[in-house]
Design an enzyme around this catalytic site. Structure first.
Site, PDB file in Angstrom:
ATOM      1  CG  ASP A 188      -0.283  -0.385   2.511  1.00 43.69           C
ATOM      2  OD1 ASP A 188       0.956  -0.288   2.591  1.00 43.69           O
ATOM      3  OD2 ASP A 188      -0.975  -0.777   3.452  1.00 43.69           O
ATOM      4  CG  HIS A 213      -5.715  -1.798   8.602  1.00 47.47           C
ATOM      5  ND1 HIS A 213      -5.728  -0.438   8.806  1.00 47.47           N
ATOM      6  CD2 HIS A 213      -4.434  -2.176   8.830  1.00 47.47           C
ATOM      7  CE1 HIS A 213      -4.504  -0.035   9.107  1.00 47.47           C
ATOM      8  NE2 HIS A 213      -3.707  -1.075   9.142  1.00 47.47           N
ATOM      9  CG  ASN A 236      -8.754  -0.668  11.669  1.00 45.83           C
ATOM     10  OD1 ASN A 236      -7.819  -1.374  11.326  1.00 45.83           O
ATOM     11  ND2 ASN A 236      -9.145   0.389  10.990  1.00 45.83           N
ATOM     12  CD  GLU A 285      -8.412   1.450   7.276  1.00 49.05           C
ATOM     13  OE1 GLU A 285      -8.357   0.569   8.154  1.00 49.05           O
ATOM     14  OE2 GLU A 285      -7.760   2.503   7.355  1.00 49.05           O
TER      15      GLU A 285
HETATM   16  C1  GLP Z   1      -0.114   0.345   8.468  1.00 47.02           C
HETATM   17  C2  GLP Z   1      -0.093  -0.477   7.173  1.00 47.02           C
HETATM   18  C3  GLP Z   1      -0.310  -1.928   7.455  1.00 47.02           C
HETATM   19  C4  GLP Z   1       0.289  -2.249   8.813  1.00 47.02           C
HETATM   20  C5  GLP Z   1      -0.536  -1.593   9.884  1.00 47.02           C
HETATM   21  C6  GLP Z   1       0.023  -1.730  11.282  1.00 47.02           C
HETATM   22  O1  GLP Z   1      -0.508   1.630   8.310  1.00 47.02           O
HETATM   23  N1  GLP Z   1      -0.981  -0.056   6.136  1.00 47.02           N
HETATM   24  O2  GLP Z   1       0.240  -2.694   6.410  1.00 47.02           O
HETATM   25  O3  GLP Z   1       0.305  -3.620   9.014  1.00 47.02           O
HETATM   26  O4  GLP Z   1      -0.820  -0.252   9.542  1.00 47.02           O
HETATM   27  O5  GLP Z   1       1.061  -0.845  11.502  1.00 47.02           O
HETATM   28  P1  GLP Z   1       2.109  -1.039  12.681  1.00 47.02           P
HETATM   29  O6  GLP Z   1       2.992  -2.161  12.272  1.00 47.02           O
HETATM   30  O7  GLP Z   1       2.839   0.264  12.749  1.00 47.02           O
HETATM   31  O8  GLP Z   1       1.346  -1.361  13.914  1.00 47.02           O
END
Ligand code: GLP
Length: 245
Positions: free
Chosen positions: A73, A146, A144, A151
């Site tokens: 992403d 995702h 959440n 989402e």
């Molecule tokens: C991000 C990404 C995800 C990631 C998630 C958790 O923004 N889009 O791919 O797994 O949110 O992030 P973190 O690893 O900082 O908890």
């Protein structure tokens, strides 16, 4: 150790053990298949995995010269060299530390106009197919539920597309970087992710404990897109003791 799901999950003593296990699996794949196609994630979670891959490249000659990567992403509105773009993150944490060919690293672009996003996303999917599909997809999980930026509300059939970011995602971004979060992003879809031949989810820290449990044991539903992983035949979840308690 299983915590009650058909997805195999393993709880490691601490985050470093989980990171080393995932980096070791990626390295084993790259050694067995030098032109492996890796699906990569950003966020705080995989940083230690990338650090270990960089170490293995430097100290153990782990060779990425033929490896191909696709990232999940990217934020809309951030140019590739923006300090908060996922392209920048990947450059800093992995790409500049290993010998990946720049043309083999694929990220969605944050600076395409929203009306050009559908064509850009379709082309990204075509590039994945042309590479032969993703061998191993690394995933984190959002608070959440995702995966990528799929989402709550994202369908199991969703493909790579432009999405609005959820308030929980935007708040988490703002807490971690102290800047206003983008409102939209481009993300691989749930169906795109599920086409990877193997999927490894890394979740670390007590804050992830509740959503990990829902992913593994809750109803399969677009309310928690990570639950769709339970329909895949080769998913493993790597947890530290706090996330897996
Ligand atoms: C991000 C990404 C995800 C990631 C998630 C958790 O923004 N889009 O791919 O797994 O949110 O992030 P973190 O690893 O900082 O908890």
């Amino acid at each position: 150790m299983s915590i009650g799901s058909k997805i195999r999950s393993r709880v490691f003593a601490d985050r470093m053990q989980a990171e080393l296990a995932l980096a070791g699996e990626i390295a084993a794949l790259v050694r067995a298949k030098p032109d492996a196609v890796l699906g990569l994630a950003t966020g705080r979670t995989p940083v230690g995995v990338y650090r270990e891959l960089v170490r293995m490249h430097g100290e153990e000659r782990l060779d990425f010269s033929q490896v191909v990567t696709f990232n999940l992403d990217e934020f809309e509105g951030l140019a590739p060299d923006h300090r908060l773009s996922f392209r920048r993150f990947m450059q800093d944490h992995l790409f500049e530390g290993v010998n990946l060919a720049p043309e083999n690293t694929h990220l969605l672009s944050g600076d395409v106009a929203s009306d050009e996003a559908p064509a850009h996303c379709a082309e990204f999917e075509e590039r994945i197919l042309a590479a032969g599909g993703i061998d191993l997809q690394v995933l984190g999980i959002g608070l959440n539920g995702h995966i990528g930026f799929n989402e709550p509300g994202s369908g199991v059939d969703s493909r790579t597309r432009r999405v609005a970011l959820h308030p929980v995602t935007r708040a988490s971004f703002e807490e971690s970087v102290g800047a206003e979060a983008p409102t939209h992003a481009l993300t691989m879809g749930v169906a795109t992710i599920l086409e990877a031949r193997a999927i490894r989810v890394l979740a670390l820290g007590a804050k992830k404990r509740a959503i990990v449990r829902r992913m593994l044991e809750g109803d399969v539903s677009s309310d928690v897109p990570a639950t769709f992983l339970r329909g895949h035949g080769d998913v493993r979840v790597l947890l530290d003791a706090e996330a897996g308690a």
